[in-house]
Design a protein around this motif. Structure first.
Motif, PDB file in Angstrom:
ATOM      1  N   TYR A 197       0.812  -1.214   0.000  1.00  0.00           N
ATOM      2  CA  TYR A 197       0.000   0.000   0.000  1.00  0.00           C
ATOM      3  C   TYR A 197       0.848   1.268   0.000  1.00  0.00           C
ATOM      4  CZ  TYR A 197      -3.639  -3.274   1.454  1.00  0.00           C
ATOM      5  OH  TYR A 197      -4.494  -4.327   1.516  1.00  0.00           O
ATOM      6  N   LEU A 198       0.269   2.300  -0.592  1.00  0.00           N
ATOM      7  CA  LEU A 198       0.755   3.672  -0.422  1.00  0.00           C
ATOM      8  C   LEU A 198      -0.175   4.353   0.567  1.00  0.00           C
ATOM      9  CD1 LEU A 198       1.299   4.739  -4.156  1.00  0.00           C
ATOM     10  CD2 LEU A 198       3.073   4.041  -2.530  1.00  0.00           C
ATOM     11  N   MET A 199       0.387   5.019   1.558  1.00  0.00           N
ATOM     12  CA  MET A 199      -0.412   5.808   2.483  1.00  0.00           C
ATOM     13  C   MET A 199      -0.341   7.270   2.044  1.00  0.00           C
ATOM     14  SD  MET A 199      -0.208   2.854   3.866  1.00  0.00           S
ATOM     15  CE  MET A 199       1.447   2.511   4.431  1.00  0.00           C
ATOM     16  N   ILE A 200      -1.514   7.853   1.819  1.00  0.00           N
ATOM     17  CA  ILE A 200      -1.571   9.234   1.336  1.00  0.00           C
ATOM     18  C   ILE A 200      -2.352  10.087   2.336  1.00  0.00           C
ATOM     19  CG2 ILE A 200      -1.416   8.576  -1.102  1.00  0.00           C
ATOM     20  CD1 ILE A 200      -4.469   8.943  -1.295  1.00  0.00           C
ATOM     21  N   ASP A 201      -2.008  11.385   2.383  1.00  0.00           N
ATOM     22  CA  ASP A 201      -2.832  12.273   3.208  1.00  0.00           C
ATOM     23  C   ASP A 201      -4.175  12.479   2.504  1.00  0.00           C
ATOM     24  OD1 ASP A 201      -2.060  13.934   1.131  1.00  0.00           O
ATOM     25  OD2 ASP A 201      -1.014  15.382   2.392  1.00  0.00           O
TER      26      ASP A 201
END
Length: 219
Positions: free
Chosen positions: A33-37
């Motif tokens: 996963y990519l964690m994005i704001d």
């Protein structure tokens, strides 16, 4: 895709079918996963709240200054130092390069301050007719006499879709002069010295303008 990379997102409204544009940053990543704001709407500047399962198209500028695009979906809401979303990392084969390395030129007006590198002409302020990561065209008064080969120091002001302003400096050389009418000339200049970061900002600016134009065509 490194931590801190800006992603431009396109999300289609399921009720109206209209595609909205957002931007966000990658704040963490793992194997899956990519964690994005939380994404910000490009026009309203409001924070967006998407349900899990929302499909999206993401794009970013690579280290080679080309634009890359992939499809993903929101997998989870997570709590970090700030509220964040997790989106699936695409397979490398699913990331598409959508812009060639050659710089795309767009027609747009950007304010430019022009100074002679060799004190060959007095400084002046004007606007662009078009711009790219490789150079630009300036609208100049007939009274301003510039010749092919002259070098100029340029300061540009770029406003991004997220309301950020960047002030770009570059040194350029006049490569072509076109007589437009009795009042103005069109000067084409190529960058001969510009930082990689500033060139990437121009490329991003051009990419955003392209997307804005495509969005208007869909309305």
């Amino acid at each position: 895709m490194k931590i801190g990379k800006v992603l431009n997102l396109e999300v289609r409204d399921s009720r109206t079918g209209i595609v909205h544009e957002y931007y966000c940053k990658i704040i963490e990543k793992n194997k899956n996963y990519l964690m994005i704001d939380y994404p910000i709407h490009a026009q309203t500047k409001k924070t967006a709240f998407f349900p899990i399962g929302t499909l999206l198209s993401a794009s970013f500028i690579g280290n080679d200054q080309a634009v890359y695009q992939f499809s993903s979906e929101i997998a989870a809401r997570i709590k970090m130092n700030i509220p964040a979303l997790a989106i699936h990392i695409p397979d490398q084969t699913d990331i598409k390069r959508i812009q060639r390395r050659e710089y795309v030129r767009i027609e747009t007006t950007v304010d430019v301050a022009v100074h002679s590198t060799d004190n060959q002409f007095p400084p002046f302020v004007t606007v662009t007719s078009d711009i790219s990561g490789g150079g630009l065209a300036l609208i100049t008064d007939k009274n301003i006499e510039l010749g092919i080969g002259l070098k100029a120091d340029l300061w540009l002001s770029l406003q991004m879709q997220n309301a950020e302003y960047y002030y770009i400096y570059g040194q350029a050389e006049v490569v072509y002069i076109r007589d437009v009418n009795s009042r103005v000339n069109l000067l084409s200049l190529k960058f001969i010295s510009i930082s990689k970061q500033d060139r990437q900002r121009i490329v991003r600016f051009c990419f955003e303008k392209q997307r804005e134009a495509r969005q208007k065509e869909l309305i």
